[in-house]
Design a protein around this motif. Structure first.
Motif, PDB file in Angstrom:
ATOM      1  N   ASP A 115       0.830  -1.210   0.000  1.00 53.80           N
ATOM      2  CA  ASP A 115       0.000   0.000   0.000  1.00 53.80           C
ATOM      3  C   ASP A 115       0.863   1.258   0.000  1.00 53.80           C
ATOM      4  N   PHE A 116       1.939   1.238   0.767  1.00 57.36           N
ATOM      5  CA  PHE A 116       2.849   2.387   0.794  1.00 57.36           C
ATOM      6  C   PHE A 116       3.355   2.699  -0.608  1.00 57.36           C
ATOM      7  N   CYS A 117       3.714   1.657  -1.346  1.00 55.87           N
ATOM      8  CA  CYS A 117       4.282   1.845  -2.677  1.00 55.87           C
ATOM      9  C   CYS A 117       3.243   2.153  -3.746  1.00 55.87           C
ATOM     10  N   PHE A 118       2.141   1.443  -3.725  1.00 57.39           N
ATOM     11  CA  PHE A 118       1.232   1.455  -4.862  1.00 57.39           C
ATOM     12  C   PHE A 118      -0.115   2.127  -4.619  1.00 57.39           C
ATOM     13  N   ARG A 119      -0.407   2.502  -3.398  1.00 58.76           N
ATOM     14  CA  ARG A 119      -1.684   3.152  -3.116  1.00 58.76           C
ATOM     15  C   ARG A 119      -1.456   4.445  -2.344  1.00 58.76           C
ATOM     16  N   PRO A 120      -0.860   5.446  -3.013  1.00 58.12           N
ATOM     17  CA  PRO A 120      -0.642   6.717  -2.309  1.00 58.12           C
ATOM     18  C   PRO A 120      -1.981   7.379  -2.017  1.00 58.12           C
ATOM     19  N   PRO A 121      -2.025   8.216  -1.004  1.00 55.23           N
ATOM     20  CA  PRO A 121      -3.279   8.900  -0.687  1.00 55.23           C
ATOM     21  C   PRO A 121      -3.769   9.700  -1.892  1.00 55.23           C
ATOM     22  N   ALA A 122      -5.075   9.704  -2.097  1.00 60.04           N
ATOM     23  CA  ALA A 122      -5.658  10.418  -3.237  1.00 60.04           C
ATOM     24  C   ALA A 122      -5.389  11.911  -3.155  1.00 60.04           C
ATOM     25  N   ASP A 123      -5.272  12.434  -1.933  1.00 54.54           N
ATOM     26  CA  ASP A 123      -5.082  13.878  -1.776  1.00 54.54           C
ATOM     27  C   ASP A 123      -3.605  14.271  -1.702  1.00 54.54           C
ATOM     28  N   ALA A 124      -2.682  13.388  -2.045  1.00 59.32           N
ATOM     29  CA  ALA A 124      -1.231  13.623  -2.136  1.00 59.32           C
ATOM     30  C   ALA A 124      -0.798  14.952  -1.524  1.00 59.32           C
ATOM     31  N   ILE A 125      -0.659  14.967  -0.216  1.00 55.56           N
ATOM     32  CA  ILE A 125      -0.360  16.220   0.492  1.00 55.56           C
ATOM     33  C   ILE A 125       1.126  16.530   0.591  1.00 55.56           C
ATOM     34  N   SER A 126       1.973  15.565   0.281  1.00 53.32           N
ATOM     35  CA  SER A 126       3.413  15.823   0.377  1.00 53.32           C
ATOM     36  C   SER A 126       4.106  15.405  -0.915  1.00 53.32           C
ATOM     37  N   ASP A 127       5.338  15.857  -1.076  1.00 54.43           N
ATOM     38  CA  ASP A 127       6.128  15.446  -2.244  1.00 54.43           C
ATOM     39  C   ASP A 127       6.316  13.938  -2.263  1.00 54.43           C
ATOM     40  N   ASP A 128       6.524  13.331  -1.075  1.00 55.86           N
ATOM     41  CA  ASP A 128       6.698  11.888  -1.016  1.00 55.86           C
ATOM     42  C   ASP A 128       5.448  11.163  -1.494  1.00 55.86           C
ATOM     43  N   ASP A 129       4.256  11.664  -1.120  1.00 52.97           N
ATOM     44  CA  ASP A 129       3.012  11.050  -1.581  1.00 52.97           C
ATOM     45  C   ASP A 129       2.931  11.125  -3.103  1.00 52.97           C
ATOM     46  N   ALA A 130       3.303  12.255  -3.670  1.00 53.02           N
ATOM     47  CA  ALA A 130       3.266  12.421  -5.121  1.00 53.02           C
ATOM     48  C   ALA A 130       4.256  11.471  -5.795  1.00 53.02           C
ATOM     49  N   ARG A 131       5.448  11.300  -5.227  1.00 53.14           N
ATOM     50  CA  ARG A 131       6.447  10.396  -5.801  1.00 53.14           C
ATOM     51  C   ARG A 131       5.954   8.958  -5.794  1.00 53.14           C
ATOM     52  N   ARG A 132       5.193   8.589  -4.764  1.00 57.18           N
ATOM     53  CA  ARG A 132       4.674   7.225  -4.686  1.00 57.18           C
ATOM     54  C   ARG A 132       3.749   6.938  -5.871  1.00 57.18           C
ATOM     55  N   GLY A 133       3.133   7.950  -6.418  1.00 58.77           N
ATOM     56  CA  GLY A 133       2.272   7.784  -7.579  1.00 58.77           C
ATOM     57  C   GLY A 133       3.026   7.363  -8.828  1.00 58.77           C
ATOM     58  N   TYR A 134       4.350   7.530  -8.863  1.00 59.55           N
ATOM     59  CA  TYR A 134       5.142   7.140 -10.028  1.00 59.55           C
ATOM     60  C   TYR A 134       5.068   5.634 -10.309  1.00 59.55           C
ATOM     61  N   LEU A 135       4.787   4.835  -9.299  1.00 58.39           N
ATOM     62  CA  LEU A 135       4.766   3.387  -9.486  1.00 58.39           C
ATOM     63  C   LEU A 135       3.446   2.877 -10.051  1.00 58.39           C
ATOM     64  N   ARG A 136       2.388   3.666  -9.924  1.00 57.50           N
ATOM     65  CA  ARG A 136       1.080   3.212 -10.415  1.00 57.50           C
ATOM     66  C   ARG A 136       1.156   2.909 -11.903  1.00 57.50           C
ATOM     67  N   GLY A 137       0.675   1.736 -12.252  1.00 61.35           N
ATOM     68  CA  GLY A 137       0.636   1.337 -13.643  1.00 61.35           C
ATOM     69  C   GLY A 137       1.901   0.677 -14.159  1.00 61.35           C
ATOM     70  N   LYS A 138       2.939   0.622 -13.348  1.00 58.65           N
ATOM     71  CA  LYS A 138       4.182  -0.045 -13.763  1.00 58.65           C
ATOM     72  C   LYS A 138       4.014  -1.559 -13.570  1.00 58.65           C
ATOM     73  N   PRO A 139       4.718  -2.364 -14.366  1.00 60.55           N
ATOM     74  CA  PRO A 139       4.640  -3.824 -14.188  1.00 60.55           C
ATOM     75  C   PRO A 139       5.136  -4.225 -12.805  1.00 60.55           C
ATOM     76  N   VAL A 140       4.431  -5.171 -12.201  1.00 61.61           N
ATOM     77  CA  VAL A 140       4.776  -5.650 -10.867  1.00 61.61           C
ATOM     78  C   VAL A 140       4.796  -7.175 -10.895  1.00 61.61           C
TER      79      VAL A 140
END
Length: 171
Positions: free
Chosen positions: A82-107
């Motif tokens: 969840d930490f890696c692939f389910r960032p909060p929808a309201d991405a309040i920090s830069d780290d939350d936004a960076r976590r969104g980079y993994l969405r949609g990548k092959p796992v």
């Protein structure tokens, strides 16, 4: 994780130590057709204090190999997934936004330690991580996202007195 990465480099360690922090591995692979591939892989600890460093590498990831210790309760694996692939929808920090980079990548989820007593089966891992829900959530924004779960067990045959690497890992 460490055993897998070392084996990919040709070093099968029969008694690995748990990861602390992270280690970088550069691995080359020559396919049967002669094509060469170079991979940079990171062995990162799943401990909570190490996770804050993960996000620094997410924007350069092209795929994720997520290793689950099936001999342990799966709640920590879900927390890490969840930490890696389910960032909060309201991405309040830069780290939350960076976590969104993994969405949609092959796992590729490796269900490790399948030979341990009471180990969770691959289907239980998929359910615990809610992989169907993740794939459904990604489908609209990223097209078809495929997440595969592969069981990994030690091969009972021995090579030079050490356990052999599971042949499915080579494939």
């Amino acid at each position: 994780k460490t055993t897998l990465l070392q084996a990919m480099r040709g070093d099968v360690e029969p008694n690995p130590r748990p990861s602390s922090g992270f280690r970088k591995y550069d691995v080359g692979h020559a396919a049967r057709d002669g094509a060469a591939t170079k991979l940079r892989l990171y062995d990162v600890s799943g401990k909570a204090k190490s996770r804050r460093n993960w996000v620094s590498y997410f924007n350069d990831c092209h795929a994720v190999l997520f290793v689950v210790d099936c001999a342990e309760p799966l709640d920590r694996a879900r927390e890490c997934f969840d930490f890696c692939f389910r960032p909060p929808a309201d991405a309040i920090s830069d780290d939350d936004a960076r976590r969104g980079y993994l969405r949609g990548k092959p796992v590729l989820i490796l269900a490790n330690k399948q030979d341990a007593p009471g180990a969770a089966e691959p289907d239980a891992v998929a359910a615990a991580l809610d992989l169907d829900g993740y794939q459904a959530a990604c489908a609209g924004a990223f097209g078809a996202v495929h997440v595969a779960v592969c069981p990994v067990v030690g091969d009972p045959r021995k090579v030079g007195g050490d356990p052999a690497l599971d042949p499915r890992v080579e494939r």
